[in-house]
Structures are given as C-alpha cells and as structure tokens.
Scaffold this active site. Structure first.
Site, PDB file in Angstrom:
ATOM      1  NE  ARG A   4      39.192  42.970  52.279  1.00 49.18           N
ATOM      2  CZ  ARG A   4      39.921  41.973  51.762  1.00 49.18           C
ATOM      3  NH1 ARG A   4      39.873  41.713  50.481  1.00 49.18           N
ATOM      4  NH2 ARG A   4      40.700  41.242  52.531  1.00 49.18           N
ATOM      5  CE  LYS A  20      49.137  41.740  40.539  1.00 51.26           C
ATOM      6  NZ  LYS A  20      49.878  41.777  41.830  1.00 51.26           N
ATOM      7  CE  LYS A  59      38.482  38.773  55.538  1.00 52.33           C
ATOM      8  NZ  LYS A  59      39.111  39.713  56.492  1.00 52.33           N
ATOM      9  N   GLY A  60      38.272  38.920  48.688  1.00 53.20           N
ATOM     10  CA  GLY A  60      38.515  39.857  47.591  1.00 53.20           C
ATOM     11  C   GLY A  60      37.459  39.873  46.495  1.00 53.20           C
ATOM     12  CD  GLU A 108      40.484  33.811  43.615  1.00 57.27           C
ATOM     13  OE1 GLU A 108      40.327  34.978  44.055  1.00 57.27           O
ATOM     14  OE2 GLU A 108      41.211  32.982  44.180  1.00 57.27           O
ATOM     15  CG  ASP A 109      40.706  38.809  44.557  1.00 57.40           C
ATOM     16  OD1 ASP A 109      41.166  37.705  44.178  1.00 57.40           O
ATOM     17  OD2 ASP A 109      41.037  39.348  45.631  1.00 57.40           O
ATOM     18  CG  ASP A 125      43.357  42.829  51.210  1.00 57.17           C
ATOM     19  OD1 ASP A 125      43.292  41.973  50.302  1.00 57.17           O
ATOM     20  OD2 ASP A 125      44.027  42.670  52.247  1.00 57.17           O
ATOM     21  CB  VAL A 170      45.794  46.383  41.676  1.00 55.36           C
ATOM     22  CG1 VAL A 170      46.628  46.799  40.481  1.00 55.36           C
ATOM     23  CG2 VAL A 170      45.434  44.905  41.596  1.00 55.36           C
ATOM     24  CG  ASP A 226      49.916  37.607  42.070  1.00 54.62           C
ATOM     25  OD1 ASP A 226      50.487  38.085  41.085  1.00 54.62           O
ATOM     26  OD2 ASP A 226      50.357  37.726  43.231  1.00 54.62           O
TER      27      ASP A 226
END
Ligand code: IMP
Ligand code: MG
Length: 185
Positions: free
Chosen positions: A174, A140, A52-53, A108-109, A168, A162, A112
């Site tokens: 969010r 990141k 959902k990011g 994408e949010d 989230d 973050v 990572d």
C-alpha cells in the site's frame, strides 16, 4: 525479500504502470473539477473513503479540493487476501455519522467487477443524501460484472492486478508511491 520490501517482490522492482507524478497531476485535476462542481452547492460536502485502499488517494485528493469538506470512512469486505472477487460484499465498519441531506462523494481505489461499488451506492442511497457520486482512482473496465457510473475517474487501466498508492496484495505494497503491476508482461 525483507531488506528491499516493499519496493521489490522476490528481489525484483515492481514495474510501474502509473508514476507518482502522473498520479499527482491527475489527482489535482480531479480536485479542481470537484471544487468547480460543488462550489455553488449549499449543503455540506462529505467524502466517504472506502477502507482501506482509498486512504492515500483520499488524503491527497481532499487537499486539492478548495471547499469546506468533511471526511468519513466505511469498511467493505469483498475480497479475501486473494486477487479474485468473492462476490460477497459486506459492511465491516459503518460510517460514524448520518449522511442524510449531505452531498456525498464515495472515494474508491479501483472499480474492478463493480460489485463493491454497486452494493455500496445502493446502500448509501437508502440513507437519503442530498446527492451521491462516485470517484475512483482506477477503473478496470474489462472485468465489469456490474456497470457503475464513475463521476470522477483517475485512470482506466488494463486487466492486470495492481498495487501501490493504497492498493494492496495480501495487505502489502500500500505504501508504494506509484501504481505498480505485480504480473509479468
Ligand atoms: P470490485 O468489487 O470487484 O469492483 O472490487 C473492489 C475492490 O477489490 C477494490 O476496492 C480493491 O480493494 C480490490 N481490487 C480489485 N482489483 C484490484 C487490484 O488490481 N489491486 C488491488 N486491489 C484490487
Ligand atoms: Mg477497495
């Protein structure tokens, strides 16, 4: 504290890492670049938001792209409610339409470990899109397990957890307007 949620955690404001204004400026820049890059391409441009990011990022980004686009979403589970990757990636909700022959940008949010994006790009490639690119708000690099090429990147950030602007912690925060850092300095 319920009365100050979601702008505070344990009564303290969440430290800002990237301001709403800086996000807006960068998103507009990414939209301009995408518009330039895809202007001449004949086939349909499809943005695929990873739930959902990416939802808030996608909502802002798509309004800065001056081209006809369509939008679809895919649900991926790689994390529980914790801050560490489980390493297990699974599609929890698939696209609603085929992407064969379309120009696809995955939104994408954050990248990572890279495990989610790597899995997703491999999966989508088997569906024969005309082209497949990755756009991520955040990266990141210190946490990389899988190298993934990010075609459109908002910000590189340090190895901190973050939240905000779609991201989230245990499904919360969010709706924070900026990217905030949950960890202490
Ligand atoms: P990866 O598979 O390790 O690259 O992680 C991908 C997903 O983990 C992201 O799409 C996020 O949903 C989540 N994630 C990774 N780092 C963070 C963070 O700092 N805050 C919030 N979510 C994160
Ligand atoms: Mg995600």
């Amino acid at each position: 504290m319920a009365d100050s949620y979601p702008l505070a955690r344990d009564g303290r404001p969440i430290a800002s890492l990237i301001s709403a204004a800086d996000i807006a400026a960068r998103v507009a820049e990414l939209g301009r670049r995408i518009t330039e890059d895809y202007r001449e391409l004949g086939a349909e441009l499809e943005l695929i938001g990873v739930l959902k990011g990416s939802v808030i990022f996608l909502a802002d980004l798509c309004r800065t792209i001056a081209l006809p686009i369509s939008v679809d979403f895919i649900g991926i589970a790689s994390y529980g409610d914790e801050t560490q990757s489980s390493g297990v990636v699974q599609i929890t909700s698939d696209l609603t339409r085929p992407i064969e022959g379309k120009h696809v940008i995955v939104i994408e949010d954050i990248i990572d470990t890279g495990l989610t994006a790597h899995y997703l790009l491999e999966n989508l490639a088997t569906r024969h899109p005309a082209s497949l690119k990755l756009c991520s708000l955040l990266h990141k690099p210190e946490r990389a397990v899988r190298e993934v090429a990010i075609d459109y990147l908002g910000f590189t950030i340090p190895n901190k957890f973050v939240v905000g602007y779609g991201l989230d912690y245990a499904q919360r925060y969010r709706n924070l307007a900026y990217i905030g850092c949950l960890e202490e300095e």
